[in-house]
Enzyme design. Sequence first.
Site, PDB file in Angstrom:
ATOM      1  N   SER A 279       1.110  -1.616   0.087  1.00 52.62           N
ATOM      2  CA  SER A 279      -0.582  -0.310   0.312  1.00 52.62           C
ATOM      3  C   SER A 279       0.926   1.536   0.007  1.00 52.62           C
ATOM      4  CB  SER A 279      -0.662  -0.098   1.286  1.00 52.62           C
ATOM      5  OG  SER A 279      -1.070   1.251   1.474  1.00 52.62           O
TER       6      SER A 279
ATOM      7  N   TYR B  71      -3.327  -0.189  10.343  1.00 54.78           N
ATOM      8  CA  TYR B  71      -3.577  -0.516   8.470  1.00 54.78           C
ATOM      9  C   TYR B  71      -1.698  -0.390   7.903  1.00 54.78           C
ATOM     10  CZ  TYR B  71      -4.547  -0.793   3.730  1.00 54.78           C
ATOM     11  OH  TYR B  71      -4.918  -1.337   2.889  1.00 54.78           O
TER      12      TYR B  71
HETATM   13  C1  GCO Z   1      -7.548   5.536   3.030  1.00 55.11           C
HETATM   14  C2  GCO Z   1      -7.025   4.314   1.705  1.00 55.11           C
HETATM   15  C3  GCO Z   1      -5.900   4.137   1.538  1.00 55.11           C
HETATM   16  C4  GCO Z   1      -5.856   2.949  -0.050  1.00 55.11           C
HETATM   17  C5  GCO Z   1      -4.625   2.092  -0.478  1.00 55.11           C
HETATM   18  C6  GCO Z   1      -3.766   3.086  -0.618  1.00 55.11           C
HETATM   19  O1  GCO Z   1      -7.681   5.341   4.379  1.00 55.11           O
HETATM   20  O2  GCO Z   1      -6.025   5.968   3.000  1.00 55.11           O
HETATM   21  O3  GCO Z   1      -8.266   3.160   2.216  1.00 55.11           O
HETATM   22  O4  GCO Z   1      -5.858   2.948   2.530  1.00 55.11           O
HETATM   23  O5  GCO Z   1      -6.718   2.151   0.051  1.00 55.11           O
HETATM   24  O6  GCO Z   1      -4.329   1.917   0.742  1.00 55.11           O
HETATM   25  O7  GCO Z   1      -2.269   2.987  -1.150  1.00 55.11           O
END
Ligand code: GCO
Length: 262
Positions: A145, A158
């Site tokens: 990501s 995340y």
């Molecule tokens: C967020 C997005 C990101 C994208 C992706 C970016 O909330 O910033 O959902 O997480 O989905 O991962 O690379």
Amino acid sequence: MDLFDLKGKVALVTGATHGLGMAMAMGLGKAGATVVINGNSSQEKIDNALKEYEAAGVKAVGYKFDVTDESQVKDSIAKIESEVGNIDILVNNAGIIKRVPLEEMEVAEFEQVIKVDLVSPFIVSKHVVKGMIARKAGKIINICSMMSELGRNTVGAYAAAKGGLKMLTQNMATEWAKHNIQTNGIGPGYFATSQTAPIRVDGHPFNDFIVNRTPAGKWGDPSELEGAAIFLSSKASDFVNGQVLYVDGGILATIGKPSNED
Ligand code: GCO
């Protein structure tokens, strides 16, 4: 073009009933692979997804299992390899996100994101790689990501998971390259999917921010990930290991620009 030919290969893509997982699986199918999709929400969702693959002319089969549950993973991998064939390509795509300020996030929420986004690629890879080691060949792709490189408000768990997944990718490459297994990552930028729908509505400040922050000036279309998935699944990447290929419209290339600048 044989370099990118996946005919005769079996590709398992986790979390491929929709979104980026489906897009990458479609690409692998169009390149000739037999696609095995995983989902864990419902058999109906898997069945509906298989209809979409069929409509696109992609040969796909579906298996419902929880990628965080090692016994389900072990049994499902054995079932897939017995019913479909040896898994040549694994795309660890299944993931979740929780957008909560760190100081407000429950520990259980943080742990759940880590479990799905970081531990499950380890679990699934551990059980798929055994066959790849025995056959001295395999391709593993971990879906990273922007948050493998950058932080953002409210996505701390995340980012921790995706940052860890980048390093896990490098370690898988380190340990398994000697078996002719190439392990790499794909780092999607901001794409138009259900996962980003809440922050993508017209007029939403984040929507305007991303369009401005992305040199290409737009959200990615999931089909724009197909090429990266085919490349990292094919002979064309046989000497590529431990890399994360960012498909982000240029986000990581730039510090950004003022909103009033073209
Ligand atoms: C967020 C997005 C990101 C994208 C992706 C970016 O909330 O910033 O959902 O997480 O989905 O991962 O690379």
